[in-house]
Design an enzyme around this catalytic site. Structure first.
Site, PDB file in Angstrom:
ATOM      1  N   SER A 137       1.677   2.706   6.994  1.00 31.82           N
ATOM      2  CA  SER A 137       2.258   2.158   5.814  1.00 31.82           C
ATOM      3  C   SER A 137       2.416   3.179   4.846  1.00 31.82           C
ATOM      4  O   SER A 137       1.228   3.833   4.469  1.00 31.82           O
ATOM      5  CB  SER A 137       1.521   0.819   5.069  1.00 31.82           C
ATOM      6  N   LYS A 163       6.479   1.750   8.072  1.00 31.81           N
ATOM      7  CA  LYS A 163       6.561   0.865   6.995  1.00 31.81           C
ATOM      8  C   LYS A 163       6.883   1.815   5.780  1.00 31.81           C
ATOM      9  O   LYS A 163       5.838   2.549   5.409  1.00 31.81           O
ATOM     10  CB  LYS A 163       5.396  -0.094   6.657  1.00 31.81           C
ATOM     11  N   LYS A 165       7.407   1.997   1.758  1.00 33.20           N
ATOM     12  CA  LYS A 165       7.153   1.244   0.416  1.00 33.20           C
ATOM     13  C   LYS A 165       8.605   1.753  -0.444  1.00 33.20           C
ATOM     14  O   LYS A 165       8.996   2.703  -0.513  1.00 33.20           O
ATOM     15  CB  LYS A 165       6.102   1.421  -0.528  1.00 33.20           C
ATOM     16  N   ASP A 191       8.798  -2.129   2.659  1.00 35.48           N
ATOM     17  CA  ASP A 191       8.000  -3.224   1.950  1.00 35.48           C
ATOM     18  C   ASP A 191       8.283  -3.077   0.190  1.00 35.48           C
ATOM     19  O   ASP A 191       7.811  -2.006  -0.134  1.00 35.48           O
ATOM     20  CB  ASP A 191       6.285  -2.978   2.320  1.00 35.48           C
ATOM     21  N   GLU A 216      10.002  -6.387   3.713  1.00 36.37           N
ATOM     22  CA  GLU A 216       8.589  -7.256   3.637  1.00 36.37           C
ATOM     23  C   GLU A 216       8.750  -7.496   2.124  1.00 36.37           C
ATOM     24  O   GLU A 216       8.802  -6.725   1.177  1.00 36.37           O
ATOM     25  CB  GLU A 216       7.169  -6.572   4.083  1.00 36.37           C
ATOM     26  N   ASP A 241       4.702 -11.483   3.025  1.00 34.61           N
ATOM     27  CA  ASP A 241       3.204 -11.146   3.044  1.00 34.61           C
ATOM     28  C   ASP A 241       2.572 -11.911   1.978  1.00 34.61           C
ATOM     29  O   ASP A 241       2.124 -12.812   2.198  1.00 34.61           O
ATOM     30  CB  ASP A 241       3.051  -9.743   2.626  1.00 34.61           C
ATOM     31  N   LYS A 265      -2.706 -11.332   6.723  1.00 37.53           N
ATOM     32  CA  LYS A 265      -3.859 -10.549   6.480  1.00 37.53           C
ATOM     33  C   LYS A 265      -4.952 -11.583   6.126  1.00 37.53           C
ATOM     34  O   LYS A 265      -4.742 -12.487   5.604  1.00 37.53           O
ATOM     35  CB  LYS A 265      -3.563  -9.771   5.085  1.00 37.53           C
ATOM     36  N   GLY A 293      -2.609  -4.662   6.390  1.00 36.79           N
ATOM     37  CA  GLY A 293      -3.842  -4.201   6.033  1.00 36.79           C
ATOM     38  C   GLY A 293      -3.815  -4.053   4.476  1.00 36.79           C
ATOM     39  O   GLY A 293      -2.889  -4.180   3.887  1.00 36.79           O
TER      40      GLY A 293
HETATM   41  O1  OSB Z   1       1.663  -4.802   0.939  1.00 36.23           O
HETATM   42  O2  OSB Z   1       0.724  -4.472   2.807  1.00 36.23           O
HETATM   43  C1  OSB Z   1       1.099  -4.147   1.640  1.00 36.23           C
HETATM   44  C2  OSB Z   1      -1.994  -2.017   0.777  1.00 36.23           C
HETATM   45  C3  OSB Z   1      -2.751  -2.622  -0.339  1.00 36.23           C
HETATM   46  C4  OSB Z   1      -1.713  -3.621  -0.893  1.00 36.23           C
HETATM   47  C5  OSB Z   1      -0.590  -4.333  -0.140  1.00 36.23           C
HETATM   48  C6  OSB Z   1      -0.260  -3.567   0.891  1.00 36.23           C
HETATM   49  C7  OSB Z   1      -0.850  -2.564   1.439  1.00 36.23           C
HETATM   50  C8  OSB Z   1      -0.460  -1.748   2.494  1.00 36.23           C
HETATM   51  C9  OSB Z   1      -1.569  -0.925   3.236  1.00 36.23           C
HETATM   52  O3  OSB Z   1       0.656  -1.573   3.089  1.00 36.23           O
HETATM   53  C10 OSB Z   1      -1.515  -0.891   4.621  1.00 36.23           C
HETATM   54  C11 OSB Z   1      -2.691  -0.156   5.427  1.00 36.23           C
HETATM   55  O4  OSB Z   1      -3.907  -0.641   5.084  1.00 36.23           O
HETATM   56  O5  OSB Z   1      -2.589   0.750   5.915  1.00 36.23           O
HETATM   57 MG    MG Z   2       3.009  -5.890   1.794  1.00 43.33          MG
END
Ligand code: OSB
Ligand code: MG
Length: 372
Positions: A137, A163, A165, A191, A216, A241, A265, A293
């Site tokens: 991510s 992924k 952001k 995401d 996402e 999510d 999660k 995660g």
């Molecule tokens: O939206 O998935 C998410 C981390 C903190 C809060 C929200 C998210 C995330 C990540 C991190 O995308 C994924 C990872 O732990 O590698």
């Molecule tokens: Mg997410």
């Protein structure tokens, strides 16, 4: 099984690089660990995944700390459990919300039970895989060029999914630059962490031509109705999510067609019992799931890896190896990735990694011991 002590510990682990999402940035992760001990003297570790601020869900580290100390621990201390699957219902009765606080204790109970049964956690919960396909991510970068470099690097390292952001102003052009650079086959997804509204539907529909695996959580953290409207206007599958906080919400997603994929999660849904129920429901309804995660330390990662070994976790999870986040993790061995896969530890009972207690002591900034 009955608990007679829970120790709460907060430590700080600097991230190798800051992680920026639409709702805020993290430079140093405040890690919230729990050590659970039962009346037989057996113990294990778990992790509460709440962040520093209430910008992902309403929970944050300090609220979860108080919630565990004042509400979760007293309930769990008050009775014996035949099976860890019974803890979830106990914690839901007249006790609203606080999924991450509940999950931290509930999941620890599963690990204790697995250890007592002499089974690896992954097998104890019904996991069948021996390795987990792994995604990365990537936080929001300074420029499309910087993003392209990051994505190239991740693909070269072997990640099975990247992924990215996004937020308004850092979306279509940025993702197009990536797609043009890495070609049509790369497994890419976006995401948004709630950064859009339905007014952005046309802009989001421009992503369809980029053949993303999914987008996402584009809309509000607790929304299902508007996501259904958006999904009708997109070819790209919507993955939820933040909106999926329980089995009920997963069922609502399917009933309303608010999305086609779920990121599970365990912290967000209140723990393993709820994760397993969502997994099973999705499996019966043709909804693929994957493990998300929350920038966990090696302790929380053990629980994510075990969960992702269940059969309907058919897409790569955000279960990157330790070295993606930390100069040094707090478990041994650290989590590693080979050919885009993280191995499920199956060689011993419980979590499958040793917790580096000395290092945890050295990094701890606060401790609280809870007893019945
Ligand atoms: O939206 O998935 C998410 C981390 C903190 C809060 C929200 C998210 C995330 C990540 C991190 O995308 C994924 C990872 O732990 O590698
Ligand atoms: Mg997410």
């Amino acid at each position: 099984m009955r608990l007679d002590q829970i120790t709460l510990k907060e430590l700080r682990l600097p991230l190798k690089e800051p992680f920026r999402i639409s709702s805020g940035a993290v430079h140093e992760r405040r890690i919230f660990l729990l050590e659970l001990r039962d009346t037989n003297g057996a113990s294990t570790w778990s992790e509460c995944v709440a962040g520093e601020a209430p910008n992902y869900s309403s929970e944050f580290i300090d609220s979860a700390w108080v919630t565990i100390a004042q509400c979760v621990a007293p309930r769990v201390f008050a009775r014996a459990f035949d099976h860890p699957g019974d803890v979830h219902d106990e914690l839901e009765r007249d006790f609203r919300g606080h999924q991450m606080a509940k999950a931290a204790v509930e999941m620890g109970m599963w690990a204790l039970a697995a250890t007592a049964a002499g089974e690896p956690l992954a097998r104890f919960i019904g996991g069948t895989r021996t390795e987990i396909a792994t995604g990365i991510s990537l936080g929001i970068q300074q420029s499309p060029e910087a993003l392209v470099e990051k994505v190239r690097g991740a693909l070269a390292e072997g990640y099975r999914k990247v992924k990215i952001k996004i937020e308004p102003g850092h979306d279509v052009t940025w993702l197009r630059a990536v797609r043009d650079a890495v070609g049509p086959e790369a497994h890419l997804m976006a995401d948004a962490n709630n950064a859009y509204t339905l007014d952005d539907a046309e802009r989001l529909a421009e992503l369809d031509e980029l053949h993303l695996m999914m987008i996402e959580q584009p809309l509000a953290h607790d929304d299902l109705v508007r996501h259904a409207e958006l999904q009708r206007r997109l070819r790209t599958p919507v993955c939820l999510d933040e909106s999926i906080t329980s089995l009920d919400r997963a069922q609502d997603m399917v009933a309303l067609s608010s999305g086609r994929i779920i990121n599970i999660k365990p912290g967000r849904v209140g723990g393993y019992a709820s994760s397993l129920a969502i997994h099973d429901f999705c499996q019966s309804n043709g909804i693929p799931v994957w493990c998300g995660g929350m920038l966990e330390s090696g302790v929380g990662r053990a629980y994510n890896v075990a969960l992702a070994s269940l059969p309907n976790f058919t897409m790569p999870g955000d279960v990157s190896p330790s070295a993606r986040y930390w100069a040094r993790d707090i478990v041994t061995p650290e989590w590693t990735m080979t050919d885009g896969m993280v191995r499920v530890p199956l060689d011993r009972p419980g979590l499958g990694v040793d917790v580096d207690v000395e290092r945890i002591e050295a990094l701890t900034v606060r401790t609280q011991v809870l007893r019945p």
